[in-house]
Design a protein around this motif. Structure first.
Motif, PDB file in Angstrom:
ATOM      1  N   GLN A  44     111.447  47.088  48.460  1.00  0.00           N
ATOM      2  CA  GLN A  44     110.996  46.390  49.666  1.00  0.00           C
ATOM      3  C   GLN A  44     110.005  45.292  49.286  1.00  0.00           C
ATOM      4  O   GLN A  44     109.011  45.565  48.599  1.00  0.00           O
ATOM      5  CB  GLN A  44     110.335  47.362  50.646  1.00  0.00           C
ATOM      6  N   LEU A  60     111.325  52.206  45.970  1.00  0.00           N
ATOM      7  CA  LEU A  60     111.431  53.429  46.775  1.00  0.00           C
ATOM      8  C   LEU A  60     112.723  54.142  46.384  1.00  0.00           C
ATOM      9  O   LEU A  60     113.811  53.581  46.484  1.00  0.00           O
ATOM     10  CB  LEU A  60     111.409  53.071  48.259  1.00  0.00           C
ATOM     11  N   VAL A  61     112.583  55.371  45.918  1.00  0.00           N
ATOM     12  CA  VAL A  61     113.732  56.056  45.330  1.00  0.00           C
ATOM     13  C   VAL A  61     114.688  56.572  46.403  1.00  0.00           C
ATOM     14  O   VAL A  61     114.274  56.924  47.517  1.00  0.00           O
ATOM     15  CB  VAL A  61     113.261  57.204  44.402  1.00  0.00           C
ATOM     16  N   ARG A  62     115.974  56.570  46.086  1.00  0.00           N
ATOM     17  CA  ARG A  62     117.030  57.107  46.958  1.00  0.00           C
ATOM     18  C   ARG A  62     117.955  57.980  46.126  1.00  0.00           C
ATOM     19  O   ARG A  62     118.197  57.702  44.945  1.00  0.00           O
ATOM     20  CB  ARG A  62     117.869  55.963  47.566  1.00  0.00           C
ATOM     21  N   ASN A 116     105.554  54.423  43.134  1.00  0.00           N
ATOM     22  CA  ASN A 116     104.811  55.520  43.747  1.00  0.00           C
ATOM     23  C   ASN A 116     104.687  56.684  42.773  1.00  0.00           C
ATOM     24  O   ASN A 116     105.668  57.079  42.140  1.00  0.00           O
ATOM     25  CB  ASN A 116     105.524  55.996  45.011  1.00  0.00           C
ATOM     26  N   LEU A 117     103.477  57.224  42.666  1.00  0.00           N
ATOM     27  CA  LEU A 117     103.275  58.427  41.850  1.00  0.00           C
ATOM     28  C   LEU A 117     102.931  59.580  42.776  1.00  0.00           C
ATOM     29  O   LEU A 117     102.101  59.426  43.666  1.00  0.00           O
ATOM     30  CB  LEU A 117     102.130  58.211  40.863  1.00  0.00           C
ATOM     31  N   SER A 118     103.554  60.720  42.580  1.00  0.00           N
ATOM     32  CA  SER A 118     103.232  61.861  43.425  1.00  0.00           C
ATOM     33  C   SER A 118     102.090  62.657  42.804  1.00  0.00           C
ATOM     34  O   SER A 118     101.887  62.639  41.591  1.00  0.00           O
ATOM     35  CB  SER A 118     104.456  62.740  43.630  1.00  0.00           C
ATOM     36  N   GLU A 148     101.037  53.132  42.852  1.00  0.00           N
ATOM     37  CA  GLU A 148     100.530  53.531  44.170  1.00  0.00           C
ATOM     38  C   GLU A 148     100.220  55.022  44.181  1.00  0.00           C
ATOM     39  O   GLU A 148     101.079  55.837  43.869  1.00  0.00           O
ATOM     40  CB  GLU A 148     101.557  53.187  45.262  1.00  0.00           C
ATOM     41  N   ASP A 179      98.601  54.626  51.784  1.00  0.00           N
ATOM     42  CA  ASP A 179      98.359  55.384  53.024  1.00  0.00           C
ATOM     43  C   ASP A 179      96.887  55.401  53.418  1.00  0.00           C
ATOM     44  O   ASP A 179      96.393  56.382  53.989  1.00  0.00           O
ATOM     45  CB  ASP A 179      98.865  56.835  52.886  1.00  0.00           C
ATOM     46  N   ARG A 202     100.879  52.740  57.886  1.00  0.00           N
ATOM     47  CA  ARG A 202     101.714  52.309  58.997  1.00  0.00           C
ATOM     48  C   ARG A 202     101.234  52.840  60.348  1.00  0.00           C
ATOM     49  O   ARG A 202     101.394  52.192  61.375  1.00  0.00           O
ATOM     50  CB  ARG A 202     103.144  52.799  58.733  1.00  0.00           C
ATOM     51  N   VAL A 237     105.017  46.854  58.901  1.00  0.00           N
ATOM     52  CA  VAL A 237     104.970  45.732  59.841  1.00  0.00           C
ATOM     53  C   VAL A 237     106.369  45.479  60.402  1.00  0.00           C
ATOM     54  O   VAL A 237     107.313  45.242  59.640  1.00  0.00           O
ATOM     55  CB  VAL A 237     104.440  44.465  59.143  1.00  0.00           C
ATOM     56  N   GLU A 238     106.492  45.565  61.720  1.00  0.00           N
ATOM     57  CA  GLU A 238     107.831  45.493  62.335  1.00  0.00           C
ATOM     58  C   GLU A 238     108.014  44.330  63.293  1.00  0.00           C
ATOM     59  O   GLU A 238     109.128  44.063  63.742  1.00  0.00           O
ATOM     60  CB  GLU A 238     108.137  46.820  63.060  1.00  0.00           C
ATOM     61  N   GLY A 256     107.194  45.419  55.498  1.00  0.00           N
ATOM     62  CA  GLY A 256     107.776  46.170  56.608  1.00  0.00           C
ATOM     63  C   GLY A 256     109.124  45.631  57.033  1.00  0.00           C
ATOM     64  O   GLY A 256     109.593  44.614  56.510  1.00  0.00           O
ATOM     65  N   PRO A 262     113.841  48.292  52.784  1.00  0.00           N
ATOM     66  CA  PRO A 262     114.042  48.451  51.342  1.00  0.00           C
ATOM     67  C   PRO A 262     115.517  48.191  51.014  1.00  0.00           C
ATOM     68  O   PRO A 262     116.392  48.650  51.736  1.00  0.00           O
ATOM     69  CB  PRO A 262     113.683  49.928  51.103  1.00  0.00           C
TER      70      PRO A 262
HETATM   71  P1  C2E Z   1     105.305  55.259  51.214  1.00  0.00           P
HETATM   72  O1  C2E Z   1     104.922  54.998  49.801  1.00  0.00           O
HETATM   73  O2  C2E Z   1     104.225  55.202  52.232  1.00  0.00           O
HETATM   74  O3  C2E Z   1     106.465  54.210  51.524  1.00  0.00           O
HETATM   75  C1  C2E Z   1     106.655  53.574  52.767  1.00  0.00           C
HETATM   76  C2  C2E Z   1     107.755  54.214  53.559  1.00  0.00           C
HETATM   77  O4  C2E Z   1     107.866  53.539  54.818  1.00  0.00           O
HETATM   78  C3  C2E Z   1     109.125  54.085  52.918  1.00  0.00           C
HETATM   79  O5  C2E Z   1     109.892  55.240  53.279  1.00  0.00           O
HETATM   80  C4  C2E Z   1     109.695  52.839  53.587  1.00  0.00           C
HETATM   81  O6  C2E Z   1     111.118  52.798  53.584  1.00  0.00           O
HETATM   82  C5  C2E Z   1     109.158  52.999  54.978  1.00  0.00           C
HETATM   83  N1  C2E Z   1     109.003  51.719  55.674  1.00  0.00           N
HETATM   84  C6  C2E Z   1     108.817  50.493  55.126  1.00  0.00           C
HETATM   85  N2  C2E Z   1     108.666  49.561  56.098  1.00  0.00           N
HETATM   86  C7  C2E Z   1     108.742  50.199  57.275  1.00  0.00           C
HETATM   87  C8  C2E Z   1     108.665  49.766  58.658  1.00  0.00           C
HETATM   88  O7  C2E Z   1     108.472  48.604  58.965  1.00  0.00           O
HETATM   89  N3  C2E Z   1     108.789  50.738  59.595  1.00  0.00           N
HETATM   90  C9  C2E Z   1     108.975  52.055  59.283  1.00  0.00           C
HETATM   91  N4  C2E Z   1     109.107  52.921  60.288  1.00  0.00           N
HETATM   92  N5  C2E Z   1     109.067  52.485  58.003  1.00  0.00           N
HETATM   93  C10 C2E Z   1     108.933  51.577  57.007  1.00  0.00           C
HETATM   94  P2  C2E Z   1     110.766  56.016  52.195  1.00  0.00           P
HETATM   95  O8  C2E Z   1     111.461  55.034  51.312  1.00  0.00           O
HETATM   96  O9  C2E Z   1     111.594  57.006  52.951  1.00  0.00           O
HETATM   97  O10 C2E Z   1     109.695  56.759  51.329  1.00  0.00           O
HETATM   98  C11 C2E Z   1     108.908  57.783  51.864  1.00  0.00           C
HETATM   99  C12 C2E Z   1     107.823  58.209  50.904  1.00  0.00           C
HETATM  100  O11 C2E Z   1     108.396  58.819  49.739  1.00  0.00           O
HETATM  101  C13 C2E Z   1     107.009  57.044  50.372  1.00  0.00           C
HETATM  102  O12 C2E Z   1     106.032  56.710  51.329  1.00  0.00           O
HETATM  103  C14 C2E Z   1     106.448  57.631  49.104  1.00  0.00           C
HETATM  104  O13 C2E Z   1     105.291  58.389  49.376  1.00  0.00           O
HETATM  105  C15 C2E Z   1     107.556  58.566  48.648  1.00  0.00           C
HETATM  106  N6  C2E Z   1     108.318  57.918  47.562  1.00  0.00           N
HETATM  107  C16 C2E Z   1     109.251  56.955  47.633  1.00  0.00           C
HETATM  108  N7  C2E Z   1     109.742  56.633  46.417  1.00  0.00           N
HETATM  109  C17 C2E Z   1     109.075  57.418  45.524  1.00  0.00           C
HETATM  110  C18 C2E Z   1     109.113  57.570  44.094  1.00  0.00           C
HETATM  111  O14 C2E Z   1     109.835  56.874  43.371  1.00  0.00           O
HETATM  112  N8  C2E Z   1     108.281  58.500  43.534  1.00  0.00           N
HETATM  113  C19 C2E Z   1     107.437  59.247  44.299  1.00  0.00           C
HETATM  114  N9  C2E Z   1     106.638  60.132  43.683  1.00  0.00           N
HETATM  115  N10 C2E Z   1     107.359  59.126  45.649  1.00  0.00           N
HETATM  116  C20 C2E Z   1     108.172  58.233  46.251  1.00  0.00           C
END
Ligand code: C2E
Ligand code: CA
Ligand code: CA
Ligand code: CA
Length: 278
Positions: A44, A60-62, A116-118, A148, A179, A202, A237-238, A256, A262
């Motif tokens: 994204q 952002l991983v899928r 992102n790191l968990s 992050e 966050d 957000r 941001v939407e 956003g 993404p």
């Molecule tokens: P996050 O780091 O806070 O990432 C932002 C999340 O908000 C992402 O969801 C993104 O797709 C979503 N998002 C972005 N823009 C908007 C918007 O305008 N509106 C809304 N409603 N949502 C938006 P996603 O991709 O489902 O990821 C969820 C969480 O999973 C992430 O939150 C992050 O904490 C974690 N994550 C994602 N990728 C990784 C990764 O590679 N490793 C680790 N450890 N955690 C990950």
């Protein structure tokens, strides 16, 4: 030990037994996915609000599940943490990002990437050294990466956390507090970690058009972050209305759906092309 294990099993309800069978299936599915390489990164864009320039992307991983299709991280990251697989995911994510960065470099595209790191990953001894060795072995400049993190990572063991971050920073990586403003990322962490970047959650951004308190809080968070010398990013941001308000607060960057969901790496490149027609 076997015997007491058996005795313990007597206390489990039938529902829990179904639950644990389910968990075993999920664990098997995740291990298979790791072996088969079913994970991909979506990206994204992060946009500089004053110029409209793309300042980087967040990875952002899928999970491309053979039956379920595209699965988001919220449903499998907690399971991977539970099964002790999160470090494997961390390595996979870094590998995928490095491969994409190499491809982009070949196209003359230089793009900072946030990873992102968990919390669980972060707690592991040798995390920083592992990441640095991995990146340096690839020939990619570590300085393209921002890491992050959220509050929970910092709470456990302050000395080790700060050491880990110092090592990563010495290699040129930046630290971003994710966050911010939620229970997971608060003021003491902002103070102790002194991140290069803060991302306003957000949940605050969502209401800025209609809620004066939300607007005032975001304004204050931007001012505080900047007073501390940090870049401030608003996430989620939407709408154009939100962008206008954020611009007035002096917020540095926005991210956003208003700009982009993404995107898979190939779609991201097309999106970037459309942003800068020449
Ligand atoms: P996050 O780091 O806070 O990432 C932002 C999340 O908000 C992402 O969801 C993104 O797709 C979503 N998002 C972005 N823009 C908007 C918007 O305008 N509106 C809304 N409603 N949502 C938006 P996603 O991709 O489902 O990821 C969820 C969480 O999973 C992430 O939150 C992050 O904490 C974690 N994550 C994602 N990728 C990784 C990764 O590679 N490793 C680790 N450890 N955690 C990950
Ligand atoms: Ca993030
Ligand atoms: Ca976030
Ligand atoms: Ca979040």
């Amino acid at each position: 030990a076997k015997r007491s294990g058996k005795n313990q099993a007597l206390f489990y309800s039938p529902q829990m037994d179904i639950g644990s069978a389910d968990l075993i299936d999920q664990q098997r599915d995740l291990r298979r996915a790791i072996g088969m390489g079913e994970f991909v990164l979506y990206y994204q864009p992060k946009v500089e609000i004053a110029t409209g320039r793309v300042s980087g992307v967040e990875a952002l991983v899928r999970w491309m599940h053979p039956d379920k299709g595209v699965v988001g991280p919220a449903s499998f990251i907690p399971l991977m943490e539970r099964f002790g697989l999160i470090s494997d995911l961390g390595r996979i994510v870094l590998d995928l990002a490095l491969a994409d960065l190499k491809r982009w470099q070949g196209m003359g595209l230089s793009l900072p990437v946030s990873i992102n790191l968990s919390p669980q990953q972060f707690r592991r001894e040798g995390l920083a050294e592992g990441i640095i060795a991995h990146v340096e072995g690839s020939g990619i400049d570590p300085a393209v990466f921002t890491l992050e993190i959220t509050e929970t990572m910092a709470m456990d063991d302050d000395a080790r956390t700060l050491n880990t971050l110092a090592t990563l920073r010495a290699a040129g990586m930046r630290v971003s507090l994710d966050d911010f403003g939620t229970g997971y990322s608060s003021l003491s962490v902002l103070r102790d970690l002194a991140p290069e970047e803060v991302k306003i959650d957000r949940s605050f951004v969502r209401d800025i058009e209609h809620s004066r308190p939300a607007r005032e809080m975001v304004t204050a968070m931007v001012a505080m972050g900047q007073a501390l010398g940090m870049k401030v990013v608003a996430e989620g941001v939407e709408s154009a209305g939100q962008v206008a308000i954020l611009r007035n607060t002096g917020c540095d960057q926005v991210q956003g759906y208003f700009y982009s969901m993404p995107l898979p790496a190939a779609d991201l490149v097309m999106w970037l092309d459309r942003q800068a027609p020449s």
